[in-house]
Design an enzyme around this catalytic site. Structure first.
Site, short mmCIF file in Angstrom:
data_model
loop_
_atom_site.label_atom_id
_atom_site.label_comp_id
_atom_site.label_asym_id
_atom_site.label_seq_id
_atom_site.Cartn_x
_atom_site.Cartn_y
_atom_site.Cartn_z
N HIS A 59 0.90 -1.15 0.00
CA HIS A 59 0.00 0.00 0.00
C HIS A 59 0.95 1.21 0.00
O HIS A 59 1.48 1.57 1.05
CB HIS A 59 -0.88 -0.05 1.26
CG HIS A 59 -1.67 1.19 1.55
ND1 HIS A 59 -2.98 1.15 1.93
CD2 HIS A 59 -1.34 2.50 1.52
CE1 HIS A 59 -3.42 2.38 2.14
NE2 HIS A 59 -2.43 3.23 1.89
N ASP A 76 -10.66 -3.70 -2.41
CA ASP A 76 -10.36 -3.06 -1.11
C ASP A 76 -11.65 -2.91 -0.29
O ASP A 76 -11.88 -1.88 0.35
CB ASP A 76 -9.66 -1.70 -1.29
CG ASP A 76 -8.95 -1.27 0.00
OD1 ASP A 76 -8.96 -2.04 0.98
OD2 ASP A 76 -8.41 -0.14 0.03
ZN LIG Z 1 -4.60 -0.14 1.57
ZN LIG Z 2 -7.12 -2.35 2.19
#
Ligand SMILES: [Zn+2]
Ligand SMILES: [Zn+2]
Length: 429
Positions: free
Chosen positions: A177, A303
């Site tokens: 991320h 997500d």
């Molecule tokens: Zn993330």
């Molecule tokens: Zn995530």
């Protein structure tokens, strides 16, 4: 079970025509026009698309520890309702999935629910603290294929280098991320015209792309496999394209909300649009769309980030970031990308099934839809329109960035190894 007259979109075999598909026990028994079987239940698929079951590289199922947001069972049901037959579960649970015991626990919960294959991701560092590597070897031995500290970007270049070296040694993937902590401190949204207008603290796209550039350099140094999850900035796309051209082992995904929405949509301070990374500009969104079409981005990943209603009903800057996404992903891609001709349907299906299955190393998912293969399938109506939120979500949460929006495309049947997990739009358990 005989699916009659469906348009079979199967990226692995390049199939895109109308045909029949026969399912016998757990497997595909036959593919071809005019199939018949005396024993089979016939499902009329006139006007419908049949495809390999969808695969999600990035979902938060919240269990163990945050069962007030979602459980493995409710998340699996949401996945099935969205046409998914496999999801990769993020490790930021409590306890964190930074050891084999938690991985095994999540897998057992998923087996019990029996609605979707769940492949838990392992944490890169202990407690997601960014300092000490987890026992990647042990988790890899237990079948963990993807490691990430999602939410907590690995800030230390030394730790990231070590993780990629392990990735090389154990043939696993390190998913980042990408978010520079110091450049994004206190962020509430993307930094730009709209953050000034709304008086909110912004983080620039460079907070992401700087980390992407560094990680590409480290992937090149180590020859370890890097995956950049939920890419949001146009500069990151340029770096990824360049990295691929130079032969670096990198893959990447993008979320439906980053493909569909922009920072301008935040004008009403709607907390369901507060996501991490933040929604960016229309130029960023357009770059993501083009990159998904040309294959620079390998996969669409949801997500899926469920939260309890009271958590999202706080002030904008207090509400936790995230949107649920499993039940809307396919329809968003069909509506926002396939509909306007930005990507062909077979390529869109590839990014939602075969592409992510390859990254996770799953050879039982993503097709081909062919005799002897596990019958992991989705059947959807590409033309039915619906309004998000009109019918109840299967997810325990309701924080969808798409609530109230009209979408086109509706999942009718999902099949996991020859057994319906969703039939006529309804989960079977
Ligand atoms: Zn993330
Ligand atoms: Zn995530």
């Amino acid at each position: 079970m005989l699916f009659r007259g469906a348009r079979l979109i199967d990226p692995a075999s390049n199939h895109r025509d109308r045909t029949d598909v026969l399912v016998e026990d757990e497997e595909v028994g036959g593919v071809g026009p005019g199939l018949s079987s005396a024993r089979a239940e016939v499902i009329d698929c006139d006007g419908l698309v049949l495809a390999p079951g969808l695969v999600d590289l990035h979902a938060h199922l919240r269990e163990p520890g945050f069962e007030h947001k979602e459980t493995v069972e409710s998340g699996s049901r949401a996945a099935a309702a969205g046409g998914f037959t496999a999801v990769c579960a993020m490790p930021n649970t409590d306890p964190v999935a930074d050891n084999a015991a938690v991985v095994i626990e999540v897998r057992n919960l998923a087996d019990k629910a029996g609605l979707c294959d769940v492949h838990p991701a392992g944490a890169i560092t202990r407690g997601l603290q960014g300092e000490t590597l987890t026992d990647i070897a042990e988790m890899a031995e237990h079948g963990v294929r993807l490691f990430t500290d999602d939410h907590n970007c690995v800030q230390s270049s030394r730790v990231m280098r070590l993780a990629l070296e392990y990735a090389k040694a154990f043939e696993v993937v390190i998913a980042q991320h990408a978010q520079d902590a110091s450049l994004s401190e206190g962020w509430q949204m993307h930094e730009g015209y709209y953050s000034s207008l709304l008086g909110l603290t912004g983080a620039p796209g460079e907070a992401e792309s700087i980390v992407v550039a560094r990680d590409l350099a480290l992937a090149r140094l180590t020859a370890g496999r890097l995956h950049v999850t939920h890419v949001s900035a146009a500069d990151s796309v340029r770096l990824l394209r360049d990295g691929r051209e130079r032969g670096i082992r990198v893959s990447a995904d993008v979320t439906p909300h980053h493909l569909a929405l922009t920072d301008g949509d935040l004008i009403g301070y709607d907390t369901s649009l507060r996501v991490n990374p933040p929604l960016r500009t229309s130029e960023d969104r357009d770059a993501l769309r083009a990159a998904l079409a040309d294959g620079t981005l390998d996969a669409v990943a949801t997500d899926h980030a469920p939260h309890a209603p009271e958590e999202k009903e706080q002030e904008f800057d207090q509400s936790p970031p995230g949107t649920i996404g499993l039940e809307t992903a396919l329809a968003v891609v069909l509506t926002e990308l396939v509909g306007p001709g930005l990507i062909e349907l077979p390529a869109a299906i590839e990014r939602l099934s075969l592409g992510p299955a390859r990254i996770l190393g799953l050879d039982d998912q993503g097709g081909p839809v062919a005799p002897g293969r596990p019958a992991n399938l989705v059947v959807f109506d590409p033309s039915t329109e619906w309004t998000v939120g009109d019918r109840p979500f299967q997810s325990q949460a309701r924080n969808s960035a798409f609530t109230g929006r009209r979408l086109r495309g509706c999942v009718l049947h999902t099949m996991l190894r020859g057994r319906f997990t969703v039939k006529e739009g309804q989960p079977t358990r």
